[in-house]
Motif scaffolding. Structure first.
Motif, PDB file in Angstrom:
ATOM      1  N   ASP A  58       0.849  -1.192   0.000  1.00  8.63           N
ATOM      2  CA  ASP A  58       0.000   0.000   0.000  1.00  8.63           C
ATOM      3  C   ASP A  58       0.883   1.240   0.000  1.00  8.63           C
ATOM      4  OD1 ASP A  58      -1.896   1.878   0.255  1.00  8.63           O
ATOM      5  OD2 ASP A  58      -2.676   1.206   2.201  1.00  8.63           O
ATOM      6  N   SER A  59       0.737   2.070  -1.068  1.00 10.51           N
ATOM      7  CA  SER A  59       1.571   3.270  -1.177  1.00 10.51           C
ATOM      8  C   SER A  59       0.837   4.514  -0.708  1.00 10.51           C
ATOM      9  CB  SER A  59       2.014   3.451  -2.633  1.00 10.51           C
ATOM     10  OG  SER A  59       0.892   3.566  -3.471  1.00 10.51           O
ATOM     11  N   GLY A  60      -0.325   4.362  -0.072  1.00 11.48           N
ATOM     12  CA  GLY A  60      -1.058   5.503   0.448  1.00 11.48           C
ATOM     13  C   GLY A  60      -2.217   5.879  -0.460  1.00 11.48           C
ATOM     14  N   PRO A  61      -2.955   6.998  -0.156  1.00 12.51           N
ATOM     15  CA  PRO A  61      -4.128   7.413  -0.934  1.00 12.51           C
ATOM     16  C   PRO A  61      -3.764   7.727  -2.385  1.00 12.51           C
ATOM     17  CG  PRO A  61      -4.011   8.584   1.159  1.00 12.51           C
ATOM     18  CD  PRO A  61      -2.708   7.869   0.997  1.00 12.51           C
ATOM     19  N   LYS A  62      -4.703   7.437  -3.291  1.00 14.13           N
ATOM     20  CA  LYS A  62      -4.480   7.741  -4.697  1.00 14.13           C
ATOM     21  C   LYS A  62      -4.413   9.244  -4.894  1.00 14.13           C
ATOM     22  CE  LYS A  62      -6.417   6.977  -9.289  1.00 14.13           C
ATOM     23  NZ  LYS A  62      -7.549   6.378 -10.047  1.00 14.13           N
ATOM     24  N   GLN A  63      -3.514   9.694  -5.773  1.00 15.28           N
ATOM     25  CA  GLN A  63      -3.330  11.119  -6.017  1.00 15.28           C
ATOM     26  C   GLN A  63      -3.271  11.372  -7.521  1.00 15.28           C
ATOM     27  OE1 GLN A  63      -0.684  13.121  -2.754  1.00 15.28           O
ATOM     28  NE2 GLN A  63       0.445  11.367  -3.526  1.00 15.28           N
ATOM     29  N   GLY A  64      -3.831  12.518  -7.946  1.00 17.00           N
ATOM     30  CA  GLY A  64      -3.708  12.922  -9.339  1.00 17.00           C
ATOM     31  C   GLY A  64      -5.044  13.160 -10.010  1.00 17.00           C
ATOM     32  N   GLY A  65      -4.994  13.361 -11.330  1.00 20.25           N
ATOM     33  CA  GLY A  65      -6.186  13.626 -12.110  1.00 20.25           C
ATOM     34  C   GLY A  65      -6.422  12.538 -13.135  1.00 20.25           C
ATOM     35  N   THR A  66      -7.685  12.296 -13.444  1.00 17.32           N
ATOM     36  CA  THR A  66      -8.049  11.315 -14.468  1.00 17.32           C
ATOM     37  C   THR A  66      -9.080  11.916 -15.407  1.00 17.32           C
ATOM     38  OG1 THR A  66      -9.718  10.382 -12.978  1.00 17.32           O
ATOM     39  CG2 THR A  66      -7.576   9.296 -13.037  1.00 17.32           C
ATOM     40  N   VAL A  67      -8.994  11.580 -16.677  1.00 19.10           N
ATOM     41  CA  VAL A  67      -9.944  12.050 -17.679  1.00 19.10           C
ATOM     42  C   VAL A  67     -11.244  11.264 -17.541  1.00 19.10           C
ATOM     43  CG1 VAL A  67     -10.405  12.276 -20.148  1.00 19.10           C
ATOM     44  CG2 VAL A  67      -8.101  12.692 -19.271  1.00 19.10           C
ATOM     45  N   VAL A 130      -4.625  12.767 -24.345  1.00 18.94           N
ATOM     46  CA  VAL A 130      -4.784  13.840 -23.369  1.00 18.94           C
ATOM     47  C   VAL A 130      -4.109  13.423 -22.068  1.00 18.94           C
ATOM     48  CG1 VAL A 130      -7.067  12.957 -22.716  1.00 18.94           C
ATOM     49  CG2 VAL A 130      -6.429  15.285 -22.127  1.00 18.94           C
ATOM     50  N   THR A 131      -3.371  14.340 -21.489  1.00 19.18           N
ATOM     51  CA  THR A 131      -2.657  14.093 -20.239  1.00 19.18           C
ATOM     52  C   THR A 131      -3.095  15.098 -19.200  1.00 19.18           C
ATOM     53  OG1 THR A 131      -0.738  13.237 -21.437  1.00 19.18           O
ATOM     54  CG2 THR A 131      -0.393  13.901 -19.145  1.00 19.18           C
ATOM     55  N   VAL A 132      -3.460  14.601 -18.032  1.00 20.27           N
ATOM     56  CA  VAL A 132      -3.818  15.473 -16.909  1.00 20.27           C
ATOM     57  C   VAL A 132      -2.620  15.535 -15.964  1.00 20.27           C
ATOM     58  CG1 VAL A 132      -5.432  15.908 -15.022  1.00 20.27           C
ATOM     59  CG2 VAL A 132      -6.225  14.773 -17.097  1.00 20.27           C
ATOM     60  N   ASN A 133      -2.027  16.709 -15.859  1.00 17.40           N
ATOM     61  CA  ASN A 133      -0.937  16.927 -14.905  1.00 17.40           C
ATOM     62  C   ASN A 133      -1.489  17.651 -13.684  1.00 17.40           C
ATOM     63  OD1 ASN A 133       1.239  15.963 -16.671  1.00 17.40           O
ATOM     64  ND2 ASN A 133       0.776  17.791 -17.884  1.00 17.40           N
ATOM     65  N   ALA A 134      -0.995  17.297 -12.513  1.00 15.28           N
ATOM     66  CA  ALA A 134      -1.455  17.929 -11.285  1.00 15.28           C
ATOM     67  C   ALA A 134      -0.383  17.780 -10.209  1.00 15.28           C
ATOM     68  CB  ALA A 134      -2.779  17.312 -10.815  1.00 15.28           C
ATOM     69  N   THR A 135      -0.618  18.439  -9.097  1.00 13.65           N
ATOM     70  CA  THR A 135       0.270  18.325  -7.940  1.00 13.65           C
ATOM     71  C   THR A 135      -0.442  17.522  -6.862  1.00 13.65           C
ATOM     72  OG1 THR A 135       1.260  20.478  -8.430  1.00 13.65           O
ATOM     73  CG2 THR A 135       1.605  19.577  -6.220  1.00 13.65           C
ATOM     74  N   ALA A 137      -1.187  15.628  -3.149  1.00 14.29           N
ATOM     75  CA  ALA A 137      -1.244  16.177  -1.787  1.00 14.29           C
ATOM     76  C   ALA A 137       0.108  16.150  -1.103  1.00 14.29           C
ATOM     77  CB  ALA A 137      -2.266  15.393  -0.963  1.00 14.29           C
ATOM     78  N   ASP A 138       0.978  15.257  -1.559  1.00 19.73           N
ATOM     79  CA  ASP A 138       2.324  15.180  -0.980  1.00 19.73           C
ATOM     80  C   ASP A 138       3.294  16.154  -1.639  1.00 19.73           C
ATOM     81  OD1 ASP A 138       2.631  14.064  -3.451  1.00 19.73           O
ATOM     82  OD2 ASP A 138       3.276  12.080  -2.754  1.00 19.73           O
ATOM     83  N   GLY A 139       2.782  16.974  -2.570  1.00 17.78           N
ATOM     84  CA  GLY A 139       3.623  17.968  -3.231  1.00 17.78           C
ATOM     85  C   GLY A 139       4.346  17.452  -4.450  1.00 17.78           C
ATOM     86  N   LYS A 140       4.172  16.197  -4.780  1.00 16.31           N
ATOM     87  CA  LYS A 140       4.868  15.628  -5.921  1.00 16.31           C
ATOM     88  C   LYS A 140       3.988  15.721  -7.173  1.00 16.31           C
ATOM     89  CE  LYS A 140       7.497  12.343  -3.121  1.00 16.31           C
ATOM     90  NZ  LYS A 140       7.806  10.893  -2.872  1.00 16.31           N
ATOM     91  N   PRO A 141       4.599  15.897  -8.359  1.00 15.38           N
ATOM     92  CA  PRO A 141       3.820  15.973  -9.596  1.00 15.38           C
ATOM     93  C   PRO A 141       3.222  14.621  -9.957  1.00 15.38           C
ATOM     94  CG  PRO A 141       6.169  15.984 -10.085  1.00 15.38           C
ATOM     95  CD  PRO A 141       6.049  16.090  -8.586  1.00 15.38           C
ATOM     96  N   THR A 142       2.018  14.673 -10.547  1.00 14.80           N
ATOM     97  CA  THR A 142       1.351  13.462 -11.030  1.00 14.80           C
ATOM     98  C   THR A 142       0.983  13.648 -12.488  1.00 14.80           C
ATOM     99  OG1 THR A 142      -0.888  14.186 -10.488  1.00 14.80           O
ATOM    100  CG2 THR A 142       0.370  13.094  -8.734  1.00 14.80           C
ATOM    101  N   SER A 143       0.804  12.546 -13.203  1.00 15.20           N
ATOM    102  CA  SER A 143       0.485  12.620 -14.622  1.00 15.20           C
ATOM    103  C   SER A 143      -0.260  11.356 -15.034  1.00 15.20           C
ATOM    104  CB  SER A 143       1.769  12.757 -15.447  1.00 15.20           C
ATOM    105  OG  SER A 143       1.473  12.863 -16.816  1.00 15.20           O
TER     106      SER A 143
END
Length: 415
Positions: A58-67, A130-135, A137-143
Motif C-alpha cells: 500500500d503506497s497511500g491514498p491515490k493522487q492525481g487527475g483522471t480524464v 490527453v494528459t492530466v498533470n497535477a500536484t 497532496a504530498d507535493g509531488k507531480p502526477t500525470s
C-alpha cells in the motif's frame, strides 16, 4: 580381522548436547508466541498471498487527475469535444492534448475548473492523447493519460454566421447577432450557447437571448460603453446541433462600439432630442404617424441606412395606404417599415402635426445631418404614441427589460 570401533558420547557430553537443543527450542517457541497476536501488522508475511501471488504494498491514498470524458479509447468523438476530468488528492491541474503526429493543441480551463476546452475544433478522424498533470497532496507531480479518436467529417452541417463584419464600428445599442442555417432544437440550444464567447473591453455584464430557433442575440445590461472593443467567438465547428447535424466551422469577429449617439422622440412635443456622449447636441422637429397609421412607441435601433430608396406600398389592401415615393436619407427601424427619413413635403408641419404613415419625418437638412452622424445600432426611443412596438419587429432587444431579456437565455443567468 580387527574389531570395529564404536564411538559413543560420554554421559556428560550427551547431557550438554540435550541442554543446548532445549534452549534453542525454547527460544523458537518464545518467538512464535510473540508473533501470534491479532494485529495484521504483526502477522507473518512472506511477500506472497494465499495463492502464492506477489502482494502489492500500500503506497497511500491515490493522487492525481483522471480524464472522465471522452472515455479512454473512445471513437467517433465529436470534433467539438471538451476534456472533462476529476482530481483526487491533487490540485493545480493542467491539460496537454496532442495529436497522433505529436502536434500540441492549445486550449484553456473552463471557469468551473473541471473541464478544458481546445482553442478550436479538432481535426476529424484523428487520434489524440490527453494528459492530466497535477500536484499531489504530498507535493509531488502526477500525470495520467488516455486517448480517443474523433469522428469522420460529417456530411450534415449547419452554417453559423455573424451579422456583423470584421472590424465594423457600430452604435451603442447594437446587439451581437448570430444566425444558424438550420433551426437549432430547443434541447441543443444550451450546448450551443456555451460555445458562444464574448470578450468586451472594458468588461460589461451581458447575456445571450434566443429571438428564434435560427437566431440568437447578445446585449449588455445597459447600452454598450462608447469605444468598447468586442471580440466574440462561435466555437461551433463539429458541435452536435440535433438530428445528426453538426456545426460547420468556428467563427470569430472583432467589432468596435462608436460614440454614444442616442435619439429620443416625444410625440407630445413633436421633437427629437439627440444626445452624443451624454450631451444634447441637437433638437429636431418631427412629424410622426397620423392616427390611422401611428408610429410605434418603444426602443429601436438603426437596422440599415439607404441614401436613396423608393417606398412602394402599392400592394397594400387599403387603397388609402398605397403610394410609391422616392425617399432620401432613409434609416430603417422596424421590419414593418418604420424609418427615420427626410420628408420635404411635411416640413411645414414638422414639430406641430403628425402626417406620416408611421415613419419619423424630418427635414431634408436634418435628414442629411442625421444620416451623416448615425451608425447601424444607434438607438432611438419613441414615446407617447397610440401604438406600442411589438417585440421582434426589428432589433427590439432594448424594448425589453433586463429581466425579460434574461428569460430568452437557454442557460440560467447567475449574474
Amino acid at each position: 580381522m580387527a574389531a570395529m570401533r564404536t564411538h559413543r558420547r560420554t554421559p556428560s557430553r550427551q547431557a550438554a548436547w540435550r541442554a543446548l537443543c532445549a534452549a534453542a527450542l525454547a527460544g523458537t517457541l518464545a518467538l512464535l508466541t510473540a508473533c501470534s497476536d491479532d494485529s495484521p501488522s504483526a502477522q507473518w508475511n512472506d511477500g506472497k498471498n494465499g495463492s502464492g501471488q506477489e502482494q502489492q504494498q500500500d503506497s497511500g491514498p491515490k493522487q492525481g487527475g483522471t480524464v472522465t470524458s471522452p472515455a479512454a479509447d473512445a471513437t467517433d468523438v465529436p470534433a467539438s469535444t471538451e476534456i472533462a476530468f476529476q482530481l483526487e488528492n491533487a490540485s493545480n491541474p493542467s491539460i496537454e492534448l496532442k495529436s497522433e503526429s505529436g502536434e500540441t493543441v492549445e486550449g484553456a480551463l473552463q471557469e468551473d475548473g473541471k473541464s478544458w476546452l481546445p482553442g478550436g475544433a479538432l481535426d476529424y478522424g484523428t487520434k489524440y492523447t490527453v494528459t492530466v498533470n497535477a500536484t499531489g497532496a504530498d507535493g509531488k507531480p502526477t500525470s495520467n493519460s488516455s486517448s480517443f479518436t474523433t469522428m469522420a467529417k460529417p456530411t450534415k452541417v449547419v452554417r453559423v454566421s455573424s451579422f456583423l463584419g470584421e472590424n465594423q464600428v457600430v452604435g451603442v445599442g447594437m446587439p451581437l447577432i448570430v444566425r444558424f442555417g438550420r433551426a437549432v432544437p430547443e434541447d441543443f440550444r444550451d450546448d450551443v450557447q456555451r460555445r458562444l464567447f464574448v470578450q468586451a473591453t472594458p468588461q460589461q455584464e451581458g447575456i445571450w437571448h434566443w429571438t428564434s430557433p435560427t437566431e440568437v442575440h447578445y446585449r449588455p445590461k445597459t447600452f454598450w460603453q462608447a469605444g468598447t472593443k468586442i471580440s466574440y467567438r462561435m466555437q461551433t465547428g463539429g458541435l452536435p446541433m440535433g438530428d445528426g447535424y453538426f456545426g460547420r466551422a468556428d467563427v470569430s469577429v472583432d467589432v468596435k462600439i462608436g460614440p454614444s449617439f442616442i435619439m429620443t422622440v416625444d410625440n407630445k412635443t413633436k421633437k427629437m432630442t439627440v444626445t452624443k456622449d451624454g450631451k444634447v447636441i441637437k433638437t429636431i422637429p418631427v412629424s410622426l404617424g397620423k392616427k390611422s397609421t401611428p408610429s410605434a412607441s418603444g426602443t429601436m435601433v438603426v437596422i440599415e441606412k439607404q441614401r436613396k430608396t423608393v417606398f412602394d406600398t402599392m400592394d397594400d389592401p387599403n387603397p388609402a395606404n398605397r403610394y410609391r415615393t422616392p425617399i432620401d436619407y432613409a434609416q430603417r427601424l422596424t421590419w414593418s417599415g418604420q424609418f427615420i427619413h427626410a420628408a420635404p413635403w411635411s416640413e411645414g408641419v414638422q414639430g406641430r402635426t403628425n402626417v406620416s404613415h408611421g415613419c419619423v419625418n424630418v427635414s431634408m437638412a436634418m435628414g442629411a445631418w442625421l444620416f451623416g452622424q448615425t451608425r447601424i445600432g444607434d438607438p432611438i426611443t419613441v414615446k407617447g404614441t397610440e401604438e406600442k412596438l411589438e417585440n421582434g419587429n426589428g432589433w427590439t432587444d432594448w424594448n425589453m427589460s433586463w429581466d425579460q431579456y434574461m428569460k430568452g437565455s437557454a442557460i440560467p443567468y447567475n449574474g
